[in-house]
Design an enzyme around this catalytic site. Structure first.
Site, PDB file in Angstrom:
ATOM      1  N   SER A  10       0.766  -1.057  -0.053  1.00  0.00           N
ATOM      2  CA  SER A  10       0.108   0.098  -0.023  1.00  0.00           C
ATOM      3  C   SER A  10       0.791   1.272  -0.014  1.00  0.00           C
ATOM      4  O   SER A  10       2.404   1.164   0.046  1.00  0.00           O
ATOM      5  CB  SER A  10      -0.792   0.015   1.272  1.00  0.00           C
ATOM      6  OG  SER A  10      -0.235   0.337   2.546  1.00  0.00           O
ATOM      7  N   GLU A  87       6.718   3.532  -9.194  1.00  0.00           N
ATOM      8  CA  GLU A  87       5.506   3.950  -9.651  1.00  0.00           C
ATOM      9  C   GLU A  87       5.014   2.825 -10.582  1.00  0.00           C
ATOM     10  O   GLU A  87       4.326   3.228 -11.571  1.00  0.00           O
ATOM     11  CB  GLU A  87       5.233   5.277 -10.144  1.00  0.00           C
ATOM     12  CG  GLU A  87       5.730   6.321  -9.128  1.00  0.00           C
ATOM     13  CD  GLU A  87       4.744   6.239  -7.835  1.00  0.00           C
ATOM     14  OE1 GLU A  87       3.825   5.793  -7.919  1.00  0.00           O
ATOM     15  OE2 GLU A  87       5.204   7.242  -7.053  1.00  0.00           O
ATOM     16  N   GLN A  89       2.955   0.662 -10.882  1.00  0.00           N
ATOM     17  CA  GLN A  89       1.582   0.436 -11.136  1.00  0.00           C
ATOM     18  C   GLN A  89       1.057   1.128 -12.543  1.00  0.00           C
ATOM     19  O   GLN A  89      -0.018   0.623 -12.876  1.00  0.00           O
ATOM     20  CB  GLN A  89       0.713   0.765  -9.807  1.00  0.00           C
ATOM     21  CG  GLN A  89       0.528   2.410  -9.710  1.00  0.00           C
ATOM     22  CD  GLN A  89       1.646   2.804  -8.936  1.00  0.00           C
ATOM     23  OE1 GLN A  89       2.596   2.036  -8.558  1.00  0.00           O
ATOM     24  NE2 GLN A  89       1.415   3.970  -8.197  1.00  0.00           N
TER      25      GLN A  89
END
Length: 191
Positions: A10, A87, A89
């Site tokens: 997360s 990053e 994702q």
């Protein structure tokens, strides 16, 4: 044999800090690295920055960036010993396969760092592809306010209320997102 790694968590688990430490470790041994981050995240201004103050310049990728070609050209000019992607994702499916090809065919270890799911609990495309094909999956731990492992990213508005609808991607930090355990994420969304 080089591998494709996916370090996921997360928000607020120290992904960028861990990436920068890995970069330092390679460079300290005289090895050449290449850092990449998403052009979409305009907070970085061409830098990978951690919340604890570490930073390093990075190349920026957009959805149309051909990572195989860009990294391959740099590697032919001067050997690269490791590619580090922040990053992750925001990578496209095609870019994840390009990074896998760099590990498989060029023999360059590729370390990707990113969040797994969005503010609604859905996988990001880059994360889904990495979860599917990475050689190694490493979960980094964040902590919910209750002390449990935080696995979810709750988007909040300016007043701190949970946001349930919107675009999958909205760039922000602690002002827009809270890392929560699944229980508190579910409660916050009223599910």
């Amino acid at each position: 044999m080089a591998k494709l790694y996916f370090y996921f968590s997360s928000m607020n688990a120290g992904k960028s800090t861990t990436l920068l430490q890995a970069d330092f470790n390679y460079r300290e041994r005289g090895m050449r690295t290449m850092l990449w981050s998403a052009a979409l995240d305009t907070r970085g201004d061409g830098m990978i920055r951690s919340r604890i103050g570490l930073e390093a310049p990075a190349h920026l990728y957009a959805p149309e960036t051909d990572l195989w070609t860009a990294i391959g050209a740099a590697h032919r000019a001067e050997p690269i010993h490791c590619v580090l992607v922040d990053e992750a994702q925001f990578l496209t499916d095609a870019q994840v396969w390009q990074l896998a090809r760099l590990a498989d065919e060029a023999g360059i270890p590729v370390l990707c760092y990113g969040i797994r799911t969005d503010f609604q609990g859905a996988l990001f495309p880059g994360s889904a592809a990495l979860l599917g094909i990475a050689d190694a999956l490493v979960e980094l731990k964040a902590v919910c306010h209750c002390g449990r492992k935080a696995t979810m990213n709750l988007r909040v508005d300016a007043a701190g209320a949970a946001v349930q609808q919107g675009e999958q991607t909205e760039i922000g930090g602690n002002d827009r997102y809270l890392a929560l355990c699944r229980r508190h994420f579910t409660e916050a969304l009223g599910r």
